[in-house]
Design an enzyme around this catalytic site. Structure first.
Site, PDB file in Angstrom:
ATOM      1  N   HIS A 178       0.685  -1.087   0.013  1.00 39.32           N
ATOM      2  CA  HIS A 178      -0.046  -0.016   0.017  1.00 39.32           C
ATOM      3  C   HIS A 178       0.680   1.219  -0.002  1.00 39.32           C
ATOM      4  CE1 HIS A 178      -3.352   2.549   1.709  1.00 39.32           C
ATOM      5  NE2 HIS A 178      -2.590   3.477   1.839  1.00 39.32           N
ATOM      6  N   GLU A 219      -4.259   6.989  -2.960  1.00 39.28           N
ATOM      7  CA  GLU A 219      -3.842   5.627  -2.615  1.00 39.28           C
ATOM      8  C   GLU A 219      -3.520   4.586  -3.847  1.00 39.28           C
ATOM      9  OE1 GLU A 219      -5.951   5.390   1.757  1.00 39.28           O
ATOM     10  OE2 GLU A 219      -6.721   3.956   0.269  1.00 39.28           O
ATOM     11  N   ARG A 250      -8.424  14.573   3.123  1.00 42.02           N
ATOM     12  CA  ARG A 250      -8.210  15.072   4.421  1.00 42.02           C
ATOM     13  C   ARG A 250      -6.684  15.077   4.676  1.00 42.02           C
ATOM     14  NH1 ARG A 250      -9.608   9.642   5.218  1.00 42.02           N
ATOM     15  NH2 ARG A 250      -7.932   8.735   6.042  1.00 42.02           N
TER      16      ARG A 250
HETATM   17  C1  MV4 Z   1      -7.597  -4.368  -2.899  1.00 39.23           C
HETATM   18  C2  MV4 Z   1      -6.975  -5.318  -2.686  1.00 39.23           C
HETATM   19  C3  MV4 Z   1      -6.461  -6.604  -3.822  1.00 39.23           C
HETATM   20  N1  MV4 Z   1      -6.842  -6.180  -4.940  1.00 39.23           N
HETATM   21  N2  MV4 Z   1      -8.112  -4.205  -4.345  1.00 39.23           N
HETATM   22  C4  MV4 Z   1      -8.478  -2.581   1.382  1.00 39.23           C
HETATM   23  C5  MV4 Z   1      -8.792  -1.327   1.772  1.00 39.23           C
HETATM   24  C6  MV4 Z   1      -8.931  -0.631   0.492  1.00 39.23           C
HETATM   25  N3  MV4 Z   1      -8.488   0.783   0.654  1.00 39.23           N
HETATM   26  C7  MV4 Z   1      -8.561  -1.332  -0.639  1.00 39.23           C
HETATM   27  N4  MV4 Z   1      -8.395  -2.709  -0.078  1.00 39.23           N
HETATM   28  C8  MV4 Z   1      -7.637  -3.600  -0.935  1.00 39.23           C
HETATM   29  N5  MV4 Z   1      -8.133  -3.561  -2.086  1.00 39.23           N
HETATM   30  C9  MV4 Z   1      -7.688  -4.982  -5.308  1.00 39.23           C
HETATM   31  N6  MV4 Z   1      -8.073  -4.958  -6.401  1.00 39.23           N
HETATM   32  C10 MV4 Z   1      -6.424  -5.639  -1.179  1.00 39.23           C
HETATM   33  C11 MV4 Z   1      -7.036  -4.690  -0.460  1.00 39.23           C
HETATM   34  C12 MV4 Z   1      -6.547  -4.942   0.938  1.00 39.23           C
HETATM   35  C13 MV4 Z   1      -5.535  -4.048   1.792  1.00 39.23           C
HETATM   36  C14 MV4 Z   1      -4.998  -2.921   0.813  1.00 39.23           C
HETATM   37  C15 MV4 Z   1      -4.269  -2.143   1.529  1.00 39.23           C
HETATM   38  C16 MV4 Z   1      -3.859  -2.266   2.819  1.00 39.23           C
HETATM   39  C17 MV4 Z   1      -4.036  -3.323   3.353  1.00 39.23           C
HETATM   40  C18 MV4 Z   1      -5.017  -4.264   2.770  1.00 39.23           C
HETATM   41  C19 MV4 Z   1      -5.331  -5.585   3.599  1.00 39.23           C
HETATM   42  C20 MV4 Z   1      -6.339  -6.330   2.975  1.00 39.23           C
HETATM   43  C21 MV4 Z   1      -6.773  -5.968   1.790  1.00 39.23           C
END
Ligand code: MV4
Length: 447
Positions: A208, A275, A291
Site C-alpha cells: 500500500h 492511494e 483530508r
Molecule cells: C484491493 C486489494 C487487492 N486487490 N483491491 C483494502 C482497503 C481498501 N482501501 C482497499 N483494500 C484492498 N483492495 C484489489 N484490487 C487488497 C486490499 C487490501 C488491503 C489494501 C491496503 C492495505 C491493506 C489491505 C489489507 C487487505 C486487503
C-alpha cells in the site's frame, strides 16, 4: 489570513492543528464533549465550547452544534482534522453557506472521492493508472462473469460507498462470483444505503503506497512524495514510512508527477492522498482521501514542510509556500501508532495513565494529546500518540527508533509499544521486505 480557527476534533490531531495556528498567529477555538473537559486540546486552546455528551454523534459529529460554536465565538474557519467530519461533503457545504471556510477541498470534490466508482472514473480520466476492472457499477451476473473472465481470476467486489476495506468480497474462481456479488451488494445496501458494487482484478501481494498531494485552489498541484503504509491490521495502519523502501527516485518522480498533474487538472484545493496498490513495479489507484492523514508527519519529516501550515494558507487563498522544485526529500522517517490497546489482541485498554514519559533527542517527534494522570475515556478511538523518527537513511532511522522505543514509558494502561519493540528487531522489517498481508501473518504466527 484567518483571525480565528475552530478545531472540530480532539486528541493528538487537535493539538497538531493548535500548534500550527499558534505559529501563524491565529486565534483558536476548540469544541469538546463532556467526556473531554480535561483533555489537553481544551487546555491549550484560546477558547473552548462544550458541544454535547460523550457519544461522537452528539458532539464531534454534531454539525449544528459546531456551526453554532463558530457563530458564538466568531470563528472564520474550521479545521476538521481527520476522521469525524473531515470527509463530510454536507458539512463543507453548510460551512460555506454560513461564510465559514472549511479547511479542506470543496464539498463537490469530497463527494466525488467518497463515491469509489466515481473516484476511480475520475482518476482514470485524469491519467492515473487504475486497477483493471468494471467501468462502473455491476448489477447483472452475466456482465460480472464476462468482466471477470476478461480480467482474470481472482477478482474482488467492492462497494462504491465503502472504502477503507469495508464491503469487499474476493472471488477466487467463477464458482464464487455469484455469491460474492450478491452478498457484497446486499451488505453494501444495508451498511451504506447504496448497493452499488464494482469489480476489480484482485492483487495478491501488493504494497500500500500513497502519494501526498496538494492543490493550491488556483489550478496548480504538487506532490510531496509517497508513504508506505503496508503494515496494517484489519485495515488499521500500524506503522508508516517515507519514502517507501520499494521505490527509487525515478519511480517516485514519475507517479508523483502524474498525481500532481491530476490534482491541478481537477482544480483541487488543499491536502489529498492518492492511494495505490503497488505490485511488480506497477501502481494501481484504489482510492483518494480528501483530508490530512494520521501519518502526515513522516512526509513532514523528510520534506521539512509543515503540511497544516500549507492547508491553512491554501484555504485562506494564499496559495502554497512551495513549488514542486522546492520540495526536496531528505532521509527516512517512520511513524509508530501508539494505541491504548493490548499489543496482541488489540482490545481497547482505556483508563488512567499513571506515568507518561516520551523519548527525545535528535530526529524524534512525539505527537500526543495525553499526559501523566490523564484518564482515557472509552468513547473514542484508541490512538494516544504517534512516535515519528527521522534519520539520514533507513538504517539510521531504525537504530534511532529502537532507542526511542526503549525510552518511551506509558504506565497504567496497555499499549501497542511492545509490538513495535518486536517489529523493530525483525529481519523482514529491517529489510523493508513486507506487503499488505505481512503483519496479519506475523501476528497469527506469534499467537
Ligand atoms: C484491493 C486489494 C487487492 N486487490 N483491491 C483494502 C482497503 C481498501 N482501501 C482497499 N483494500 C484492498 N483492495 C484489489 N484490487 C487488497 C486490499 C487490501 C488491503 C489494501 C491496503 C492495505 C491493506 C489491505 C489489507 C487487505 C486487503
Amino acid at each position: 489570513m484567518f483571525q480565528k480557527i475552530l478545531i472540530a476534533n480532539r486528541g493528538e490531531i487537535a493539538l497538531r492543528v493548535l500548534r500550527a495556528c499558534k505559529e501563524l498567529g491565529i486565534q483558536t477555538v476548540v469544541v469538546h464533549s463532556t467526556a473531554d473537559a480535561d483533555a489537553m486540546h481544551v487546555r491549550l486552546a484560546d477558547e473552548s465550547v462544550c458541544i454535547g455528551p460523550p457519544p461522537s454523534r452528539d458532539s464531534y459529529l454534531n454539525i449544528h452544534q459546531i456551526v453554532a460554536a463558530c457563530e458564538i465565538t466568531g470563528a472564520d474557519a474550521v479545521h476538521p482534522g481527520y476522521g469525524f467530519l473531515s470527509e463530510n461533503a454536507k458539512f463543507a457545504d453548510i460551512l460555506a453557506a454560513h461564510n465559514i471556510t472549511f479547511i479542506g477541498p470543496t464539498g463537490d470534490h469530497i463527494r466525488i472521492m467518497g463515491d469509489k466508482i466515481e473516484a476511480k472514473r475520475t482518476a482514470k480520466r485524469l491519467g492515473i493508472p487504475v486497477v483493471p476492472g468494471s467501468d462502473g457499477a455491476v448489477t447483472d451476473q452475466k456482465e460480472a462473469k464476462r468482466i471477470a473472465a476478461e480480467i482474470g481470476y481472482p477478482v474482488i467486489i467492492k462497494a462504491s460507498a465503502g472504502g477503507g476495506g469495508r464491503g469487499m468480497k474476493v472471488a477466487l474462481t467463477e464458482a464464487d462470483l455469484e455469491v460474492a456479488l450478491q452478498t457484497a451488494s446486499t451488505e453494501a445496501g444495508a451498511a451504506f444505503g447504496d448497493d452499488a458494487v464494482y469489480i476489480e482484478k484482485y492483487l495478491e501481494k501488493p504494497r500500500h503506497i500513497e502519494v501526498q498531494v496538494f492543490g493550491d485552489g488556483f489550478g496548480r498541484g504538487v506532490h510531496f512524495g509517497e508513504r508506505d503504509c503496508s503494515l496494517q491490521r484489519r485495515h488499521q495502519k500500524v506503522w508508516e514510512e517515507a519514502p517507501s523502501p520499494a521505490l527509487n527516485a525515478e519511480e517516485r518522480a514519475r507517479i508523483g508527477g502524474i498525481c500532481a498533474k491530476a490534482i491541478a487538472d481537477l482544480g483541487y484545493s488543499g491536502a489529498g492522498t492518492i492511494e495505490f496498490l503497488y505490485e511488480n513495479g506497477e501502481f494501481y489507484f484504489i482510492e483518494m482521501n480528501t483530508r490530512l492523514q494520521v501519518e502526515h508527519p513522516v512526509t513532514e519529516a523528510i520534506t521539512g514542510i509543515d503540511l497544516v501550515h500549507e492547508q491553512i494558507r491554501v484555504a485562506s487563498g494564499g496559495g502554497l509556500s512551495v513549488k514542486q522544485e522546492d520540495i526536496k526529500f531528505n532521509g527516512h522517517a517512520i511513524e509508530c501508532r501508539i494505541n491504548a490497546e493490548d499489543p496482541r489482541t488489540f482490545t481497547p485498554s482505556p483508563g488512567t495513565i499513571t506515568h507518561f514519559h516520551t523519548p527525545g533527542g535528535l530526529g524524534i517527534r512525539v505527537d500526543s494529546g495525553v499526559y501523566s494522570g490523564y484518564k482515557i475515556p472509552p468513547y473514542y478511538d484508541s490512538l494516544i500518540g504517534k512516535l515519528i523518527v527521522h534519520g539520514r537513511n533507513r538504517v539510521e532511522c531504525m537504530m534511532r527508533l529502537r532507542r526511542a522505543l526503549d525510552e518511551f514509558v506509558v504506565d497504567g494502561i496497555k499499549t501497542t509499544l511492545p509490538l513495535f519493540r518486536d517489529l523493530v528487531g525483525n529481519a523482514d522489517i529491517a529489510n523493508g521486505d513486507y506487503d499488505i498481508h505481512w503483519l496479519e501473518k506475523y501476528l497469527a504466527k506469534e499467537e
